[in-house]
Write a protein that holds these residues in place. Structure first.
Motif, PDB file in Angstrom:
ATOM      1  N   VAL A  33       0.424  -0.951   0.083  1.00  0.00           N
ATOM      2  CA  VAL A  33       0.041   0.252  -0.156  1.00  0.00           C
ATOM      3  C   VAL A  33       0.920   1.355  -0.629  1.00  0.00           C
ATOM      4  O   VAL A  33       1.914   1.136   0.632  1.00  0.00           O
ATOM      5  N   ARG A  34       0.386   2.338  -0.949  1.00  0.00           N
ATOM      6  CA  ARG A  34       1.379   3.392  -0.567  1.00  0.00           C
ATOM      7  C   ARG A  34       1.091   4.407   0.541  1.00  0.00           C
ATOM      8  O   ARG A  34       2.121   4.740   0.807  1.00  0.00           O
ATOM      9  N   ASP A  35      -0.127   4.067   1.140  1.00  0.00           N
ATOM     10  CA  ASP A  35      -0.364   5.408   1.790  1.00  0.00           C
ATOM     11  C   ASP A  35      -1.435   3.968   3.684  1.00  0.00           C
ATOM     12  O   ASP A  35      -2.577   4.173   2.782  1.00  0.00           O
ATOM     13  N   PRO A  36      -0.619   3.208   4.034  1.00  0.00           N
ATOM     14  CA  PRO A  36      -1.654   2.969   4.740  1.00  0.00           C
ATOM     15  C   PRO A  36      -2.647   3.156   5.897  1.00  0.00           C
ATOM     16  O   PRO A  36      -3.819   2.842   6.107  1.00  0.00           O
ATOM     17  N   ALA A  37      -2.520   5.107   5.474  1.00  0.00           N
ATOM     18  CA  ALA A  37      -3.165   5.321   6.672  1.00  0.00           C
ATOM     19  C   ALA A  37      -4.614   5.423   5.987  1.00  0.00           C
ATOM     20  O   ALA A  37      -5.813   5.572   6.163  1.00  0.00           O
ATOM     21  N   ARG A  38      -5.002   5.271   4.096  1.00  0.00           N
ATOM     22  CA  ARG A  38      -5.921   4.733   3.927  1.00  0.00           C
ATOM     23  C   ARG A  38      -6.720   3.761   4.079  1.00  0.00           C
ATOM     24  O   ARG A  38      -7.717   3.162   3.523  1.00  0.00           O
ATOM     25  N   ARG A  46      -5.114  -6.578  11.345  1.00  0.00           N
ATOM     26  CA  ARG A  46      -5.364  -7.819  11.096  1.00  0.00           C
ATOM     27  C   ARG A  46      -4.297  -8.516   9.738  1.00  0.00           C
ATOM     28  O   ARG A  46      -3.580  -9.257   9.871  1.00  0.00           O
ATOM     29  N   VAL A  47      -3.615  -6.858   8.979  1.00  0.00           N
ATOM     30  CA  VAL A  47      -2.685  -7.810   7.794  1.00  0.00           C
ATOM     31  C   VAL A  47      -1.228  -6.997   8.295  1.00  0.00           C
ATOM     32  O   VAL A  47      -0.885  -6.160   8.724  1.00  0.00           O
ATOM     33  N   GLU A  48      -0.627  -7.689   7.849  1.00  0.00           N
ATOM     34  CA  GLU A  48       0.853  -7.119   7.409  1.00  0.00           C
ATOM     35  C   GLU A  48       1.034  -5.776   6.207  1.00  0.00           C
ATOM     36  O   GLU A  48       0.254  -6.330   5.586  1.00  0.00           O
ATOM     37  N   THR A  49       1.694  -5.010   5.793  1.00  0.00           N
ATOM     38  CA  THR A  49       1.893  -3.598   5.718  1.00  0.00           C
ATOM     39  C   THR A  49       3.217  -3.859   5.196  1.00  0.00           C
ATOM     40  O   THR A  49       4.159  -3.591   5.486  1.00  0.00           O
ATOM     41  N   VAL A  50       3.271  -3.747   3.561  1.00  0.00           N
ATOM     42  CA  VAL A  50       4.942  -3.110   3.008  1.00  0.00           C
ATOM     43  C   VAL A  50       4.289  -2.104   2.066  1.00  0.00           C
ATOM     44  O   VAL A  50       3.282  -2.054   1.608  1.00  0.00           O
ATOM     45  N   THR A  51       4.767  -0.737   2.820  1.00  0.00           N
ATOM     46  CA  THR A  51       4.198   0.192   2.225  1.00  0.00           C
ATOM     47  C   THR A  51       5.279   0.490   0.726  1.00  0.00           C
ATOM     48  O   THR A  51       7.047   0.792   0.905  1.00  0.00           O
TER      49      THR A  51
END
Ligand SMILES: NC(=O)c1ccc[n+]([C@@H]2O[C@H](COP(=O)([O-])OP(=O)(O)OC[C@H]3O[C@@H](n4cnc5c(N)ncnc54)[C@H](OP(=O)(O)O)[C@@H]3O)[C@@H](O)[C@H]2O)c1
Length: 296
Positions: A33-38, A46-51
């Protein structure tokens, strides 16, 4: 582990919702995701994020580590300088990651038109993307919708203010449609099922056989106000896209796409409906999605 791209998009967000609704059956889920705040709080918890962007090979390689199943979508980016360059940029990182990170299954969003569409702008580029992914030998399902009902959301204010639906296609020929909700559900089903193999298309063609003029009539009935169809000429359509900020090549691609689909008919009545993968009718979508958008 399942990796989901475009988790904030119309299709990707619904893929993710379906996976999270499946609970433990989904196992670990990661998103790029480009912007995790979205992301919604439920998703973030619940999910792991890669920015970053999945067009960035380093981001995609990092995100694919330890992943066996990927949901892949090349986003529409009207400001992209080149249609072919854009799809290439969203294909190479995945191809590299399949080769180096051991991804086993890819579920991608493609389009109807394989083997038929010629000089069809973004449609041709999207089908070429599938070929490149398939050349890696990965197990692959290409979800193949026709015209997305959600395209009409861009016309919500024109429908409200002028009572017009405008499209660069024939008003009296069947245009097959599909809603992103159904694509999200099918994608999630495939991602949750680790048993399929090989490389196949999965058409997602809604149950209707409506022409654009019929669609305007359905919209009119649902909204209880007059709505008519207007055919846009190629030059007018391209000028509208440019006015809304599309690059010259993106606008060229979209007008090529529209003429190819009108003349070659791959979004038309020859495409069989697939109620098992696309059950939602246009009328139901208008009642549940378009009507609130026009009111809003
Ligand atoms: N329109 C049609 O009739 C039709 C027909 C057949 C197939 N299709 C296919 O259907 C798909 C449409 O997807 P959609 O409706 O879900 O799109 P969408 O709602 O516009 O979502 C776009 C997503 O891509 C992300 N994104 C945008 N630019 C990006 C970039 N440079 N790098 C990384 N991520 C980026 C956005 O994230 P941010 O939150 O970061 O912006 C968002 O998550 C396309 O693949 C299209 O080819 C469309």
């Amino acid at each position: 582990m399942i990796l989901v791209t475009t988790p904030t998009g119309q299709i990707g967000s619904q893929v993710l919702d379906n996976l999270l609704d499946a609970g433990d059956a989904a196992g670990e889920v990661r998103v790029i995701v480009r912007d995790p705040a979205r992301l919604s709080p439920r998703v973030r918890a619940r999910v792991e994020t890669v920015t970053g962007s999945h067009a960035d090979p380093d981001v995609t390689a990092k995100a694919c580590a330890g992943v066996d199943r990927v949901f892949w979508l090349a986003p529409p980016v009207p400001t992209a300088d080149s249609v072919e360059g854009h799809f290439r940029a969203f294909t190479r990182p995945l191809v590299d990651a399949v080769r180096t990170e051991g991804v086993e299954r890819v579920v991608g969003v493609s389009t109807l038109g394989r083997g038929v569409a010629r000089n069809a702008g973004q449609i041709s580029a999207s089908l070429a993307m599938d070929d490149e992914i398939r050349a890696t030998g990965v197990h692959h399902r290409a979800l193949c919708p026709p015209y997305l009902m959600e395209n009409l959301l861009h016309q919500a204010s024109a429908i409200r203010d002028s009572g017009v639906i405008a499209m660069a296609t024939y008003g009296d020929r069947v245009l097959r449609t599909c809603t992103t909700r159904d694509i999200g559900a099918v994608a999630a089903r495939l991602l949750l099922d680790g048993s399929w193999t090989g490389q196949e298309d999965v058409p997602t063609v809604g149950p209707d056989a409506l022409t654009p003029e019929d669609m305007a009539r359905v919209v009119s009935e649902v909204l209880d106000r007059p709505v008519r169809f207007r055919r846009l000429g190629e030059a007018e359509y391209k000028a509208t896209l440019l006015r809304h900020g599309a690059s010259e090549d993106w606008a060229r691609g979209v007008t090529d796409l529209a003429s190819a689909s009108a003349e070659q008919g791959f979004y038309g009545s020859a495409a069989p409906t697939t109620p098992e993968t696309a059950p939602t009718s246009f009328r139901r979508w208008c009642e549940e999605v378009l009507k609130p958008a026009v009111a809003g």
